[in-house]
Design a protein around this motif. Structure first.
Motif, mmCIF file in Angstrom:
data_model
loop_
_atom_site.group_PDB
_atom_site.id
_atom_site.type_symbol
_atom_site.label_atom_id
_atom_site.label_comp_id
_atom_site.label_asym_id
_atom_site.label_seq_id
_atom_site.Cartn_x
_atom_site.Cartn_y
_atom_site.Cartn_z
ATOM 1 N N SER A 136 -38.608 -32.469 40.110
ATOM 2 C CA SER A 136 -38.435 -32.003 41.487
ATOM 3 C C SER A 136 -38.684 -33.131 42.482
ATOM 4 N N LYS A 160 -38.268 -32.515 46.047
ATOM 5 C CA LYS A 160 -39.031 -31.465 46.717
ATOM 6 C C LYS A 160 -40.344 -32.048 47.224
ATOM 7 N N TYR A 175 -43.449 -33.449 42.162
ATOM 8 C CA TYR A 175 -43.286 -33.284 43.604
ATOM 9 C C TYR A 175 -43.680 -34.560 44.343
ATOM 10 N N ASP A 207 -40.874 -29.445 52.117
ATOM 11 C CA ASP A 207 -40.261 -28.190 51.666
ATOM 12 C C ASP A 207 -41.300 -27.073 51.623
ATOM 13 N N LEU A 226 -40.537 -22.523 45.832
ATOM 14 C CA LEU A 226 -39.566 -23.613 45.781
ATOM 15 C C LEU A 226 -38.626 -23.578 44.594
#
Length: 134
Positions: free
Chosen positions: A2, A5, A29, A50, A130
């Protein structure tokens, strides 16, 4: 992963921020952080996370608490749609017998996690907001 993100952590507990940052980065992340809510608002406008993870009580000079910040974020033209998860030990600190929960008017957040929380519990709540990390 991710990697695209971004999660922002707003908490005045340096150890907690480091722990959460390590956990989230290991899950893929990108993590930014602020120890004061006002600084967090400025940084959030820059970073455009996010998701924002935020405490309720902040040490230091009087300023907005996490509940007030969740309302300010919701009203902000840039950050208004950014989801927020509260991470707080306020109920234990103040020996509160009431249930604190997301509420569109008073505390417009996606979830409320009590400190100390389990790492898998935090990751699960983030994933609910998310989507999967990978």
């Amino acid at each position: 992963m991710s990697g695209n993100k971004k999660v922002m952590v707003m908490d005045d507990d340096v150890q907690l921020v480091d722990t959460v940052k390590t956990l989230l980065e290991s899950a893929g992340y990108k993590v930014s952080h602020a120890y004061r809510p006002e600084k967090g608002m400025e940084l959030a406008r820059e970073v455009r996370p996010d998701l924002i993870l935020m405490d309720i009580m902040f040490a230091g000079p009087p300023g907005p608490d996490g509940v007030e910040m969740s309302r300010r974020l919701r009203q902000d033209p840039v950050l208004g749609s950014t989801p927020v998860i509260i991470l707080s030990g306020v109920k234990k600190v103040l020996d509160m017998r009431i249930k604190l929960a997301p509420d569109e008017t008073y505390m417009p957040v996606k979830a409320f996690l009590e400190k100390p929380f389990k790492p898998d519990e935090l990751l699960s709540e983030i994933e609910k907001v998310l989507g999967p990390a990978s």
